[in-house]
Scaffold this active site. Structure first.
Site, PDB file in Angstrom:
ATOM      1  N   SER A  71      36.111  16.325 -30.622  1.00  0.00           N
ATOM      2  CA  SER A  71      35.768  17.393 -29.669  1.00  0.00           C
ATOM      3  C   SER A  71      36.758  18.556 -29.756  1.00  0.00           C
ATOM      4  O   SER A  71      37.876  18.379 -30.227  1.00  0.00           O
ATOM      5  CB  SER A  71      35.798  16.857 -28.243  1.00  0.00           C
ATOM      6  OG  SER A  71      34.868  15.823 -28.115  1.00  0.00           O
ATOM      7  N   GLU A  73      33.823  32.497 -10.733  1.00  0.00           N
ATOM      8  CA  GLU A  73      33.640  31.236 -11.451  1.00  0.00           C
ATOM      9  C   GLU A  73      34.881  30.342 -11.351  1.00  0.00           C
ATOM     10  O   GLU A  73      34.793  29.145 -11.057  1.00  0.00           O
ATOM     11  CB  GLU A  73      33.323  31.548 -12.920  1.00  0.00           C
ATOM     12  CG  GLU A  73      32.766  30.357 -13.666  1.00  0.00           C
ATOM     13  CD  GLU A  73      32.590  30.652 -15.148  1.00  0.00           C
ATOM     14  OE1 GLU A  73      32.469  31.830 -15.516  1.00  0.00           O
ATOM     15  OE2 GLU A  73      32.574  29.681 -15.927  1.00  0.00           O
ATOM     16  N   GLN A  94      27.616  11.733 -22.878  1.00  0.00           N
ATOM     17  CA  GLN A  94      26.576  12.518 -23.565  1.00  0.00           C
ATOM     18  C   GLN A  94      26.021  11.745 -24.771  1.00  0.00           C
ATOM     19  O   GLN A  94      24.815  11.764 -25.031  1.00  0.00           O
ATOM     20  CB  GLN A  94      27.158  13.865 -24.019  1.00  0.00           C
ATOM     21  CG  GLN A  94      27.413  14.820 -22.856  1.00  0.00           C
ATOM     22  CD  GLN A  94      28.359  15.955 -23.210  1.00  0.00           C
ATOM     23  OE1 GLN A  94      29.127  15.864 -24.169  1.00  0.00           O
ATOM     24  NE2 GLN A  94      28.318  17.025 -22.434  1.00  0.00           N
ATOM     25  N   ALA A 142      35.784  34.050  -4.930  1.00  0.00           N
ATOM     26  CA  ALA A 142      34.626  33.159  -5.039  1.00  0.00           C
ATOM     27  C   ALA A 142      33.919  33.319  -6.383  1.00  0.00           C
ATOM     28  O   ALA A 142      32.735  33.038  -6.517  1.00  0.00           O
ATOM     29  CB  ALA A 142      33.657  33.437  -3.890  1.00  0.00           C
ATOM     30  N   GLN A 159      33.657  13.842 -21.329  1.00  0.00           N
ATOM     31  CA  GLN A 159      32.208  13.878 -21.115  1.00  0.00           C
ATOM     32  C   GLN A 159      31.421  13.421 -22.338  1.00  0.00           C
ATOM     33  O   GLN A 159      30.276  12.999 -22.210  1.00  0.00           O
ATOM     34  CB  GLN A 159      31.790  15.301 -20.762  1.00  0.00           C
ATOM     35  CG  GLN A 159      32.264  15.731 -19.395  1.00  0.00           C
ATOM     36  CD  GLN A 159      31.851  17.157 -19.074  1.00  0.00           C
ATOM     37  OE1 GLN A 159      31.660  17.971 -19.974  1.00  0.00           O
ATOM     38  NE2 GLN A 159      31.711  17.444 -17.806  1.00  0.00           N
ATOM     39  N   THR A 182      25.044  19.356 -27.095  1.00  0.00           N
ATOM     40  CA  THR A 182      25.783  19.873 -25.931  1.00  0.00           C
ATOM     41  C   THR A 182      26.049  21.348 -26.205  1.00  0.00           C
ATOM     42  O   THR A 182      25.707  21.841 -27.282  1.00  0.00           O
ATOM     43  CB  THR A 182      27.131  19.138 -25.750  1.00  0.00           C
ATOM     44  OG1 THR A 182      28.010  19.560 -26.799  1.00  0.00           O
ATOM     45  CG2 THR A 182      26.976  17.641 -25.817  1.00  0.00           C
ATOM     46  N   CYS A 183      26.684  22.020 -25.239  1.00  0.00           N
ATOM     47  CA  CYS A 183      26.937  23.453 -25.479  1.00  0.00           C
ATOM     48  C   CYS A 183      27.971  23.660 -26.580  1.00  0.00           C
ATOM     49  O   CYS A 183      28.141  24.761 -27.075  1.00  0.00           O
ATOM     50  CB  CYS A 183      27.360  24.140 -24.193  1.00  0.00           C
ATOM     51  SG  CYS A 183      28.726  23.324 -23.405  1.00  0.00           S
TER      52      CYS A 183
END
Lengths: 274, 432
Positions: free
Chosen positions: B107, B190, B118, B188, B114, B48-49
């Site tokens: 984590s 992130e 994953q 608008a 998540q 994952t990232c």
């Protein structure tokens, strides 16, 4: 049967205290195992309370609404039962402790002072009296619950304004829900009080020769009725929200309690039957 | 058990390195093929990232962490990444680590919701590529079970741990349902996009976007099926919204005290939530003094996030207990693997003796007696072997000490010379 009545009379405050502890513990600790079982505790307590009231009715040959401490017991039951129905209908489970507290107070006072041998005056065997008292008691339950939700609303409102995200924030339902519960309970209480007052006005002058429209009990009840009527009308007519409506509910409740205490214990009134 | 592996995570490397090492699905598949040919018989790769995990069973009885790291770094060349950026795990520690990852306590954001999905996905890729054998599959099963139990039995995944979710949590404490509410997202970028997506997910009745650059507002509005409020007419429209979430990069205030006071008059004092998640702030914080205005900024939302993170951390001991229970369950199963062949050999050994002895008298007695004798010897063997079989199984299923199981198994084999018996059988089977 008398023995059962004595035992239940002692047992009921203990049961309400247990329910209060269970609801309070769940509120503070959010234990999953109590999430459903606390409702069962309340149901069993209400069932035992109902049995107690029925036993008294059969044994003493009159419904338990003829002395102030009998009425306190019925009021404790009515508050608990109203909350139970409300919890079933709305599934809002985090507020029970605050309402059951009132059932505990009324039942404890009742259990201490209730008499088990009492001769009922003939005037109190009237059917209209039954309707009058029951509607009044349910009305008082409604306004009590309304006041409790009103207080919780104000507490959560303050917490949100002051960025306090503690147990009140975590465990109470939303402000909108609290406001609705408070308002609906107040409306139900107001309607029932209106019925009680109407029956009272029709029946009391016939039943009591010393009846007076300026009796302290009648005046104070009318005052309470006007406060709720004004608050409810304002909400419907001007679309008031939140604290403004809640202040009417709390004001009405305080007035009702002061009236109850003054007329029951201090002032002289024809409305004292015992 | 000789499973071993490496992990790179928030404890061992900065975000740039972790992100650089991230493997896409196709890259994961290619790496697995490389690992299959060079190092592992079975295993899995999770990337994952925030973390990359590579675990497996070596082809030879050699646990070469350096070779594993080399394969990974040769595969995905990342400047500045060294062996020191990897944590190494072996045997029981490796299994425990995999369970910890699946249950979210390893984590960066404790209880990350998540990571379980994953992990499942990583396991599925291994399965699809025939990279998961019996043991690896069992590790997957127990890891997923530990992860699910952690979510169900503890509060490890509860409470908002990001500012956007905390904002939604506060909104839900004011309004009972968002379905009949309207929300306006100003900005608008992130943050605005995440906030708009969260509101949409929560089922907000009406969603609108306002942004200084109209094209950006249009793009986000299209994504979240929202309306557009032109930025220059913002103040004329704000009274139409119950929730206003501002996340612009403007230098000064966009909405001041008078704007909000005017808005409240137009709204007839009905409650409004103002979420100012911009830095510097977009809305004058003094507006919180106005009745029925619920104003929250980054600082106040951070209080919720910090509290929830602490709450989740308090659940870690409970999750570790679950992990230990599932470790015991896994190793109870695993230990039976050692004993099952020994029990099988023992029973085959006795069965062969029985048949051999029966054959010796087969022609000396009548057929009826032979059947009785065969029946009697079968029952006798069953009774003789019942207790040792049960005891051996119990030992394997209740003990976590694999060494003890191996010792008992070795004694058994030595006492009855089962190794030679197995070898002879194998040779005969090979011949036939």
């Amino acid at each position: 049967m008398n023995e059962s009545i004595y035992i239940l009379n002692i047992l009921l405050p203990v049961l309400y205290l247990t329910v209060l502890i269970v609801y309070g513990y769940d509120f503070l600790n959010e234990k999953r195992f109590l999430y459903n079982s606390k409702r069962l505790f309340l149901f069993l307590t209400l069932l035992i309370h109902l049995i107690f009231l029925l036993l008294r009715t059969v044994e003493f040959d009159h419904p338990p609404i003829t002395t102030k401490f009998e009425i306190f017991s019925v009021l404790a039951f009515a508050i608990g039962f109203s909350y139970f129905v409300l919890e079933l209908l709305t599934d809002v489970r985090g507020t029970g402790a605050f309402i059951i507290l009132f059932s505990l107070i009324f039942q404890t006072v009742s259990s201490f002072f209730i008499e088990h041998n009492y001769i009922v005056p003939e005037v109190l065997r009237n059917r209209l009296l039954g309707l009058h008292v029951i509607s009044a008691l349910l009305g008082y339950s409604g306004i009590t619950i309304s006041a409790v939700y009103g207080l919780l609303f104000i507490q959560l409102y303050r917490n949100l304004k002051e960025n306090k995200f503690g147990i009140i924030f975590n465990r109470l339902p939303s402000l909108e829900v609290l406001e609705k519960l408070s308002f609906k309970s107040a409306v139900i209480g107001f309607v029932l009080l209106t019925i009680a007052i109407t029956i009272g006005i029709i029946w009391l002058p016939q039943a009591f020769p010393n009846f007076s429209y300026f009796d302290p009990k009648l005046v104070s009840t009318a005052f309470v009725w006007i406060i709720y009527g004004a608050g409810i009308s304002a909400k419907f007519l001007t679309n008031w929200y939140g604290k403004k409506v809640i202040i009417f509910s709390l004001g009405g409740f305080v007035a009702a309690m002061v009236s109850l205490v003054l007329t029951t214990f201090l002032s002289s009134t024809f409305h004292s039957f015992y | 058990m000789n499973i071993f592996g490496i992990t790179i995570n928030h404890r061992t490397a900065p975000i740039e390195l972790r992100e650089a090492l991230y493997l896409s699905k196709n890259e994961t598949i290619d790496l697995i093929n490389k690992l299959k040919s060079d190092l592992f018989t079975e295993g899995f790769v999770l990337s994952t990232c925030n973390r990359t995990e590579v675990f497996g069973f070596p082809q030879k009885n050699l646990l070469d962490y350096n070779q594993l790291i080399k394969i990974l770094l040769d595969f995905k060349k990342v400047n500045g990444l060294t062996a020191d950026n990897f944590e190494k795990f072996f045997s029981c520690g490796a299994v425990r680590h995999i369970f910890s990852v699946a249950s979210g306590i390893d984590s960066m954001i404790t209880g990350d919701s998540q990571v379980l999905a994953q992990t499942k996905e990583a396991f599925e890729i291994s399965e699809d590529l025939n990279f998961a054998g019996t043991i690896m599959r069992r590790i997957f099963d127990f890891a997923v079970k530990a992860g699910k139990r952690a979510i169900k039995e503890t509060a490890i995944g509860e409470g908002a741990v990001t500012v956007s979710y905390a904002a939604v949590q506060v909104i839900e404490k004011i309004f009972s349902s968002l379905e009949k509410k309207s929300a306006l997202v100003i900005g608008a970028g992130e943050t605005g996009e995440i906030a708009a997506a969260n509101l949409k997910d929560k089922g907000v009745g009406k969603l609108a976007i306002s942004n200084r650059t109209l094209s950006k507002a249009e793009a986000l509005a299209e994504k979240v099926h929202g309306e557009i409020v032109p930025f220059q007419f913002l103040k004329e429209h704000i009274h139409n919204f119950d929730i206003i979430l501002s996340a612009t990069s403007a230098e000064g205030l966009i909405l001041n005290f008078d704007d909000i006071q005017k808005m409240m008059r137009m709204r007839k004092n009905t409650p409004v939530v103002l979420m100012d998640i911009a830095v510097p702030r977009d809305i004058d914080p003094e507006v919180k003094k106005i009745e029925n205005v619920f104003y929250h900024d980054m600082d106040s939302l951070k209080i919720i996030v910090d509290k929830n993170i602490q709450k989740r951390k308090n659940e870690i001991p409970q999750v570790k207990k679950i992990i230990m229970e599932e470790l015991i369950n896994f190793f109870s199963w695993y230990n039976t693997l050692e004993i099952v062949p020994a029990i099988k050999s023992l029973r085959e050994f006795f069965e062969e003796i029985r048949i051999d002895e029966l054959n010796k008298i087969k022609h000396k007695i009548c057929e009826e007696d032979f059947i009785k004798l065969e029946d009697m010897t079968r029952r006798m063997m069953g009774r003789l072997l019942h207790n040792p079989t049960i005891k051996l199984r119990e030992l394997a299923e209740t003990g976590t000490n694999i060494q003890e199981v191996a010792t008992r198994s070795a004694i058994l084999k030595e006492l009855f010379n089962l190794n030679n018996f197995d070898n002879n059988n194998n040779i005969q089977n090979g011949k036939s």
